[in-house]
Motif scaffolding. Structure first.
Motif, PDB file in Angstrom:
ATOM      1  N   HIS A  82       0.786  -1.248   0.074  1.00  0.00           N
ATOM      2  CA  HIS A  82      -0.155  -0.094   0.154  1.00  0.00           C
ATOM      3  C   HIS A  82       0.927   1.231   0.008  1.00  0.00           C
ATOM      4  O   HIS A  82       0.679   2.193  -0.890  1.00  0.00           O
ATOM      5  CB  HIS A  82      -0.926   0.072   1.385  1.00  0.00           C
ATOM      6  N   VAL A  83       1.860   1.370   0.885  1.00  0.00           N
ATOM      7  CA  VAL A  83       2.896   2.408   0.739  1.00  0.00           C
ATOM      8  C   VAL A  83       3.505   2.422  -0.356  1.00  0.00           C
ATOM      9  O   VAL A  83       3.759   3.723  -1.109  1.00  0.00           O
ATOM     10  CB  VAL A  83       3.827   1.977   1.984  1.00  0.00           C
ATOM     11  N   ALA A  84       3.818   1.529  -1.100  1.00  0.00           N
ATOM     12  CA  ALA A  84       4.477   1.539  -2.337  1.00  0.00           C
ATOM     13  C   ALA A  84       3.904   2.226  -3.399  1.00  0.00           C
ATOM     14  O   ALA A  84       4.056   2.851  -4.324  1.00  0.00           O
ATOM     15  CB  ALA A  84       4.918  -0.044  -3.040  1.00  0.00           C
ATOM     16  N   LYS A  85       2.548   2.230  -3.396  1.00  0.00           N
ATOM     17  CA  LYS A  85       1.904   3.150  -4.412  1.00  0.00           C
ATOM     18  C   LYS A  85       2.080   4.506  -4.423  1.00  0.00           C
ATOM     19  O   LYS A  85       1.612   5.173  -5.325  1.00  0.00           O
ATOM     20  CB  LYS A  85       0.003   2.735  -4.044  1.00  0.00           C
ATOM     21  N   LEU A  86       2.405   4.885  -3.488  1.00  0.00           N
ATOM     22  CA  LEU A  86       2.885   6.620  -3.316  1.00  0.00           C
ATOM     23  C   LEU A  86       4.075   6.643  -4.230  1.00  0.00           C
ATOM     24  O   LEU A  86       4.408   7.669  -4.617  1.00  0.00           O
ATOM     25  CB  LEU A  86       3.238   6.769  -1.954  1.00  0.00           C
ATOM     26  N   SER A  87       4.843   5.725  -4.690  1.00  0.00           N
ATOM     27  CA  SER A  87       5.957   5.910  -5.647  1.00  0.00           C
ATOM     28  C   SER A  87       5.676   6.583  -6.790  1.00  0.00           C
ATOM     29  O   SER A  87       4.733   6.155  -7.474  1.00  0.00           O
ATOM     30  CB  SER A  87       6.784   4.723  -5.590  1.00  0.00           C
ATOM     31  N   LYS A  88       6.481   7.448  -7.316  1.00  0.00           N
ATOM     32  CA  LYS A  88       6.225   7.795  -8.756  1.00  0.00           C
ATOM     33  C   LYS A  88       6.834   7.319  -9.674  1.00  0.00           C
ATOM     34  O   LYS A  88       7.105   7.574 -10.936  1.00  0.00           O
ATOM     35  CB  LYS A  88       6.422   9.357  -8.710  1.00  0.00           C
ATOM     36  N   ASP A  89       7.890   6.240  -9.282  1.00  0.00           N
ATOM     37  CA  ASP A  89       8.725   5.390 -10.165  1.00  0.00           C
ATOM     38  C   ASP A  89       7.764   4.719 -11.029  1.00  0.00           C
ATOM     39  O   ASP A  89       7.132   3.817 -10.788  1.00  0.00           O
ATOM     40  CB  ASP A  89       9.416   4.479  -9.736  1.00  0.00           C
ATOM     41  N   PRO A  90       7.925   5.046 -12.416  1.00  0.00           N
ATOM     42  CA  PRO A  90       6.961   4.246 -13.566  1.00  0.00           C
ATOM     43  C   PRO A  90       7.299   2.888 -13.766  1.00  0.00           C
ATOM     44  O   PRO A  90       6.390   2.158 -13.997  1.00  0.00           O
ATOM     45  CB  PRO A  90       7.128   5.221 -14.875  1.00  0.00           C
ATOM     46  N   SER A  91       8.286   2.354 -13.125  1.00  0.00           N
ATOM     47  CA  SER A  91       8.596   0.713 -13.335  1.00  0.00           C
ATOM     48  C   SER A  91       8.609  -0.091 -12.361  1.00  0.00           C
ATOM     49  O   SER A  91       8.195  -0.897 -12.511  1.00  0.00           O
ATOM     50  CB  SER A  91       9.826   0.747 -14.213  1.00  0.00           C
ATOM     51  N   THR A  92       8.998   0.458 -11.099  1.00  0.00           N
ATOM     52  CA  THR A  92       9.088  -0.389  -9.921  1.00  0.00           C
ATOM     53  C   THR A  92       8.656   0.474  -8.710  1.00  0.00           C
ATOM     54  O   THR A  92       9.416   1.349  -8.487  1.00  0.00           O
ATOM     55  CB  THR A  92      10.582  -0.816  -9.839  1.00  0.00           C
ATOM     56  N   LYS A  93       7.635   0.015  -8.211  1.00  0.00           N
ATOM     57  CA  LYS A  93       7.328   0.672  -6.895  1.00  0.00           C
ATOM     58  C   LYS A  93       7.353  -0.173  -5.634  1.00  0.00           C
ATOM     59  O   LYS A  93       7.041  -1.182  -5.708  1.00  0.00           O
ATOM     60  CB  LYS A  93       5.515   0.895  -7.203  1.00  0.00           C
ATOM     61  N   VAL A  94       8.412   0.437  -4.718  1.00  0.00           N
ATOM     62  CA  VAL A  94       8.959  -0.406  -3.761  1.00  0.00           C
ATOM     63  C   VAL A  94       8.471   0.440  -2.572  1.00  0.00           C
ATOM     64  O   VAL A  94       8.413   1.640  -2.290  1.00  0.00           O
ATOM     65  CB  VAL A  94      10.283  -0.540  -3.592  1.00  0.00           C
TER      66      VAL A  94
END
Length: 149
Positions: free
Chosen positions: A21-33
């Protein structure tokens, strides 16, 4: 050995879901961690996701150029450690992906005792095998326990 607070499959699944759920905040278009930290009494201590440092613009050209992105991005684990609101001695770090060697070193230095991540699939393991072996070696020498779920 430090007590392992996420000692059941239900708690591990819940914690991995929280990190996802926290990873969804990432703006990385390829890998959300995403990463979350808990103390030995299952109390939430911190969360982090991969992204550019505070105040640095999330320009598409930075996030889509792999070379630039890898040099600029802060990993989820490093952010969770940096934002911790309590000491991390004996803490459990839960991550959506296995740690890299740099984040493993940061976790060890911060006092993390347990790390939980989903078992990597064959493609991930093949791509990152050398780093994963190094991470396992570092954690073993430092007495940090890896829990793959």
């Amino acid at each position: 050995m430090t007590e392992y607070p996420l000692d059941t499959e239900r708690l591990q699944s819940w914690a991995i879901d929280m990190a996802r759920h926290v990873a969804k905040l990432s703006k990385d278009p390829s890998t959300k961690v995403g990463a979350v930290l808990f103390d030995s009494k299952r109390r939430f201590v911190s969360a982090g996701y991969n992204g550019l440092p505070r105040g640095v613009e999330d320009k598409p050209e930075r996030l889509t150029d792999r070379d630039i992105k890898y040099r600029m991005i802060r990993h989820a684990e490093a952010n969770a450690i940096a934002f911790a609101t309590a000491p991390l001695d004996g803490a459990t770090l839960v991550v959506t992906h296995p740690c890299c060697a740099q984040c493993a070193g940061a976790a060890i230095q911060a006092g993390v005792a347990h790390v939980v991540w989903p078992k990597p699939d064959a493609a991930f393991f093949k791509r990152w095998a050398d780093d994963l072996h190094l991470v396992q070696e570092m954690f073993q020498e430092a007495g940090v326990h890896i829990h793959e779920v």
